[in-house]
Design an enzyme around this catalytic site. Structure first.
Site: not given
Ligand code: ASP
Length: 302
Positions: A221-222, A224, A198-201, A170
């Site tokens: 980043t990382g 999520g 799917r939605v991350g951070d 990211t």
């Protein structure tokens, strides 16, 4: 003090990808710094720096992104203006090379903060944001990775960041301009083989991105799923604001929260209102670069 900091993901970046990451964050930093040096806005600098990394196949953003379980590339991005606290974000968009530019259009030209999937793509069409083919986003490295993952019984996002050799590229940027405005942005293809939708951070304001002029800005980043649970970007801003931490200590505090509360792995970049930097990560490596008015040369490290 004009300042800019970028990241290109936190994970165990293999030796043969170090140079690409180094060059990628360096090119992104230059693009953003050129804008700030000429008196341009922090928002323009953040968008330009992230556009460079979305174009660069090295990173999990725009071209080069991970492929989801259904064989598609779905992208998330967010941007925030610390002066007005306006924010824009998009999630699960397809066929768009520069989701950060679409996130900015959501902020500038809609009354909303977050648009997802078909609605976000409809808005992109209305705003004349260019579309691309799926092949413009997919690179051979990621197609091969996706095929290999399909042969395994299970593969989780947590595994992807647990300090081993799984990827997480990211990209993000935080900038402070002449006017004292801090802007922050993040763009990603998410995690490898993620569930469709799917939605991350990264597109979640407060988790992946946050900026407020009186305190500072953050991009994360990382993993999520873990980052969302500790509201990582806002937790770091609160540590500067309420606990009087330096950006370095606040960055470290954020990564400690991530690790101790939810066993999360990742990295953060922080810029405070004075233009001081903070970086922390609990993965083996993180691609990062920064420069400000007082430095003759940028700092670049992977
Ligand atoms: N945080 C991103 C996500 O979970 C992935 C990454 O940072 O590499 O979508």
């Amino acid at each position: 003090m004009k300042s800019i900091i970028v990241h290109g993901g936190a994970w165990d970046i293999p030796d043969d990808m170090l140079e690409d990451h180094h060059n990628g964050v360096s090119n992104a930093l230059s693009a953003g710094w050129d804008i700030l040096k000429k008196g341009g806005s922090a928002l323009d600098a953040v968008e330009a720096a992230i556009n460079v990394m979305e174009d660069d196949p090295t990173f999990d953003a725009g071209r080069g992104s991970f492929v989801n379980m259904a064989g598609q590339i779905e992208l998330d991005a967010s941007i925030m203006d610390g002066r007005t606290m306006r924010a824009g974000a998009v999630a699960a968009v397809r066929n768009i090379l520069h989701p950060i530019t679409l996130a900015r259009a959501v902020m500038d030209k809609s009354e909303h903060v977050l648009l997802v999937s078909d609605g976000a793509m409809r808005f992109a069409r209305e705003q004349d944001i260019p579309f691309c083919g799926a092949d413009d986003l997919l690179v051979g490295r990621e197609f091969e990775r996706w095929k290999e993952i399909q042969t395994r019984p299970a593969y989780s996002g947590k595994e992807a960041f647990a300090g081993n050799t799984k990827p997480g590229d990211t990209v993000g940027c935080v900038a402070l301009d002449d006017e004292g405005t801090i802007a922050s942005g993040t763009s990603t293809g998410g995690t490898p083989n993620k569930y469709p939708g799917r939605v991350g951070d990264s597109p979640i304001i407060g988790s992946g991105t946050y900026a407020v002029n009186s305190v500072g800005g953050v991009s994360t980043t990382g993993w999520g799923e873990a980052i969302i649970k500790v509201v990582l970007a806002k937790s770091i801003i609160d540590a500067i604001d309420m606990l009087n931490m330096s950006p370095e200590d606040a960055a470290q505090h954020g990564i400690s929260l991530l690790h101790t509360r939810v066993e999360g792995y990742g990295g953060v970049i922080v810029l405070d209102r004075h233009g001081h930097f903070g970086i922390a990560y609990n993965t083996p490596r993180m691609a990062r670069a920064y420069v400000n008015d007082t430095m003759s040369e940028p700092f670049i490290s992977v």
